[in-house]
Design a protein around this motif. Structure first.
Motif, PDB file in Angstrom:
ATOM      1  N   PRO A  21       0.812  -1.226   0.000  1.00  0.00           N
ATOM      2  CA  PRO A  21       0.000   0.000   0.000  1.00  0.00           C
ATOM      3  C   PRO A  21       0.838   1.267   0.000  1.00  0.00           C
ATOM      4  O   PRO A  21       0.481   2.253  -0.664  1.00  0.00           O
ATOM      5  CB  PRO A  21      -0.826  -0.131   1.291  1.00  0.00           C
ATOM      6  N   SER A 147      -0.115   4.351   8.514  1.00  0.00           N
ATOM      7  CA  SER A 147      -0.659   3.535   7.423  1.00  0.00           C
ATOM      8  C   SER A 147      -1.133   2.212   8.011  1.00  0.00           C
ATOM      9  O   SER A 147      -0.321   1.428   8.517  1.00  0.00           O
ATOM     10  CB  SER A 147       0.428   3.293   6.365  1.00  0.00           C
ATOM     11  N   SER A 149      -2.770  -1.227   7.233  1.00  0.00           N
ATOM     12  CA  SER A 149      -3.121  -2.154   6.158  1.00  0.00           C
ATOM     13  C   SER A 149      -3.917  -3.356   6.642  1.00  0.00           C
ATOM     14  O   SER A 149      -4.420  -4.130   5.831  1.00  0.00           O
ATOM     15  CB  SER A 149      -1.853  -2.629   5.433  1.00  0.00           C
ATOM     16  N   TYR A 235      -7.169   1.233   4.743  1.00  0.00           N
ATOM     17  CA  TYR A 235      -7.424   0.923   3.337  1.00  0.00           C
ATOM     18  C   TYR A 235      -8.654   0.035   3.192  1.00  0.00           C
ATOM     19  O   TYR A 235      -8.612  -1.059   2.630  1.00  0.00           O
ATOM     20  CB  TYR A 235      -6.175   0.293   2.734  1.00  0.00           C
ATOM     21  N   SER A 256      -9.554   0.878  -1.065  1.00  0.00           N
ATOM     22  CA  SER A 256      -8.462   0.024  -1.548  1.00  0.00           C
ATOM     23  C   SER A 256      -7.316   0.836  -2.134  1.00  0.00           C
ATOM     24  O   SER A 256      -7.534   1.822  -2.836  1.00  0.00           O
ATOM     25  CB  SER A 256      -8.990  -0.936  -2.623  1.00  0.00           C
ATOM     26  N   MET A 257      -6.104   0.374  -1.880  1.00  0.00           N
ATOM     27  CA  MET A 257      -4.913   1.023  -2.430  1.00  0.00           C
ATOM     28  C   MET A 257      -4.509   0.331  -3.722  1.00  0.00           C
ATOM     29  O   MET A 257      -3.650  -0.568  -3.751  1.00  0.00           O
ATOM     30  CB  MET A 257      -3.794   0.991  -1.405  1.00  0.00           C
ATOM     31  N   ASN A 363      -5.087  -6.972   1.772  1.00  0.00           N
ATOM     32  CA  ASN A 363      -4.805  -6.428   0.452  1.00  0.00           C
ATOM     33  C   ASN A 363      -5.526  -7.213  -0.640  1.00  0.00           C
ATOM     34  O   ASN A 363      -6.116  -6.626  -1.562  1.00  0.00           O
ATOM     35  CB  ASN A 363      -3.303  -6.416   0.179  1.00  0.00           C
ATOM     36  N   GLY A 440      -9.688   5.709  -2.575  1.00  0.00           N
ATOM     37  CA  GLY A 440      -8.487   4.904  -2.723  1.00  0.00           C
ATOM     38  C   GLY A 440      -7.212   5.714  -2.594  1.00  0.00           C
ATOM     39  O   GLY A 440      -7.096   6.628  -1.770  1.00  0.00           O
ATOM     40  N   ALA A 444      -5.939   9.042  -0.343  1.00  0.00           N
ATOM     41  CA  ALA A 444      -4.807   8.895   0.575  1.00  0.00           C
ATOM     42  C   ALA A 444      -3.740   9.949   0.285  1.00  0.00           C
ATOM     43  O   ALA A 444      -3.207  10.591   1.205  1.00  0.00           O
ATOM     44  CB  ALA A 444      -4.218   7.494   0.473  1.00  0.00           C
TER      45      ALA A 444
END
Length: 458
Positions: A21, A147, A149, A235, A256-257, A363, A440, A444
């Motif tokens: 990410p 961050s 995830s 995310y 989502s990244m 992810n 996304g 960010a």
């Protein structure tokens, strides 16, 4: 340097699920032409960072060579077995015992202090597992963004309501009385196992060392890092994560990244032609950590055979696991096996990919959801159980049990439902829209740049 700009430092520990990410974020910043961006990570990630395209200025900073003994993708099969079979509480204990190296964390903390003094960042973005990075920013009074995830409730586990599903339990938001009891036992079990004398002594010594170094959050409590952060980037969106009343106001659910521009890779040309030629494809990919056993490989070969001729199967299977496959001449004609893919998101974006069979890591779940692809999940450890139950509740996935010898009938039945029942594609389309509304990687990047500019203006 233009007015309002300042150095931006990204800090990441290097494991794929945490790194990807942030690599996507760095790629978006470079695509926008942002200058004075630095990416600190372990040395094996240098080529990935330096290979990102764009007109911006992105430079790699070394956190030193990776310590492979703390990376799940490098553990042997026995270590993986200890963390993916039996009690989930014992799984967690084995994970902590194997993955936490306090000496290495302190070395990375000291290296981060050096990098902060070198770069003088206006803002930092630090992955939630890189406590050393958050500690360094706090000591040097650098504003930072976390961050996240994993499911944000997993990170903020020390501040959750008591009735909320305990992280790593795999329990749903709305629990029956027996599930509520199991939730309490799981929470008590996690606390008990961390209080065992050897672990307690180890953790106490590490906390004392951190206090002696002047580190404020000596016990590495996530809630204290969250209080110190300018923002937390998660995310996902609520609905794919269960809401919780104690979520901080600085938590930003950005979705989502996935890279904003998916450019077809030259290396993927043959695979694209194969996908173009087959109208219904099931994609199987279990990430970089899961180790399919011989019986699991045999079961999934049988699953592929049972899906023929109507459906084809693309399976990303690591080269060291392909020794469990039957000879190429004996494999189902509808099965294509690859050890490596140029881009998973390019596969998921293809309109002929109808279902993604994965391990329920964050992810993978969110990349598929970004493209509206229904999912079959087989969670095998830790936070994968939490991701699986959330996506099943959201109506975009079905789950099968992780077992050394999977139930072929059950897998084929659930794949059949995902491939033919419109409700799953409809729900996947709904969450696709909601994730894209969240923005996304574009959102960010906007958040990070706004906070950077506010810090510069000071």
């Amino acid at each position: 340097m233009a007015a309002g700009e300042g150095a931006l430092l990204i800090v990441c520990s290097g494991s794929s699920g945490l790194f990807n990410p942030l690599l996507t974020l760095a790629g978006e910043l470079k695509r926008r032409g942002i200058r004075d961006v630095w990416f600190a990570c372990t040395d094996e990630r240098r080529a990935d960072v330096e290979g990102l395209p764009g007109d911006g200025e992105l430079r790699f900073l070394s956190l030193g060579p990776p310590r492979l003994h703390v990376r799940p993708e490098h553990w042997d099969d026995e270590a993986h077995r200890r963390m993916s079979t039996g009690s989930r509480v014992e799984n967690f204990a084995s994970y902590v015992d194997t993955s936490v190296d306090y000496d290495h964390l302190h070395e990375q903390y000291e290296r981060c202090l050096e990098l902060v003094d070198e770069v003088a960042p206006t803002l930092a973005v630090v992955d939630s597992f890189a406590s050393f990075g958050m500690d360094a920013m706090t000591i040097r009074d650098v504003p930072f963004v976390i961050s996240v995830s994993v499911p944000p409730s997993n990170f903020l586990q020390d501040n959750l309501p008591p009735t909320y599903p305990t992280p790593l339990s795999g329990l749903p938001l709305h629990m029956s009385p027996s599930q509520q009891a199991a939730n309490g036992r799981h929470r008590d079990g996690l606390l008990k196992i961390l209080m065992q004398p050897d672990r307690l002594a180890r953790n106490t010594a590490a906390a004392e060392r951190r206090r002696d170094a002047g580190i404020v959050n000596d016990e590495m409590l996530p809630s204290r890092y969250a209080e110190a952060a300018r923002a937390l980037l998660a995310y996902t969106v609520f609905g794919l994560e269960y809401p919780f009343a104690t979520a901080p106001s600085t938590l930003r659910m950005v979705g989502s990244m996935v890279p904003g521009d998916i450019v077809p890779s030259p290396e993927g040309a043959d695979l694209r032609r194969w996908l173009d030629a087959h109208e219904s494809v099931v994609y199987i990919g279990f990430g970089t950590i899961m180790r399919p056993s011989p019986a699991q490989v045999a079961a999934l070969v049988e699953v592929a055979a049972r899906l023929a001729p109507r459906h084809h199967v693309l399976w990303k299977l690591p080269a060291d696991r392909q020794r469990f496959l039957p000879p190429a001449a004996d494999r189902p004609a509808n099965l294509r096996v690859e050890a490596w893919l140029p881009s998973q998101v390019e596969v998921l974006a293809h309109p002929h990919v109808r279902v993604f069979f994965n391990h329920a890591a964050a992810n993978a779940l969110h990349e598929a959801a970004w493209f509206g692809v229904p999912q079959l999940v087989m969670p095998f450890w830790l936070d994968c159980h939490d991701g699986a139950v959330r996506f099943v509740d959201a109506g975009v996935a079905l789950a099968v049990e992780y077992a050394d010898t999977p139930d072929v009938e059950d897998i084929v039945d659930r794949l059949g439902r995902l491939l033919t029942e419109p409700v799953f594609r409809d729900r996947a389309a709904l969450w696709r829209r909601r994730l894209r509304q969240a923005g996304g990687v574009s959102t960010a990047a906007d958040v990070v740049l706004r906070l950077r500019d506010e810090s510069t203006a000071g």
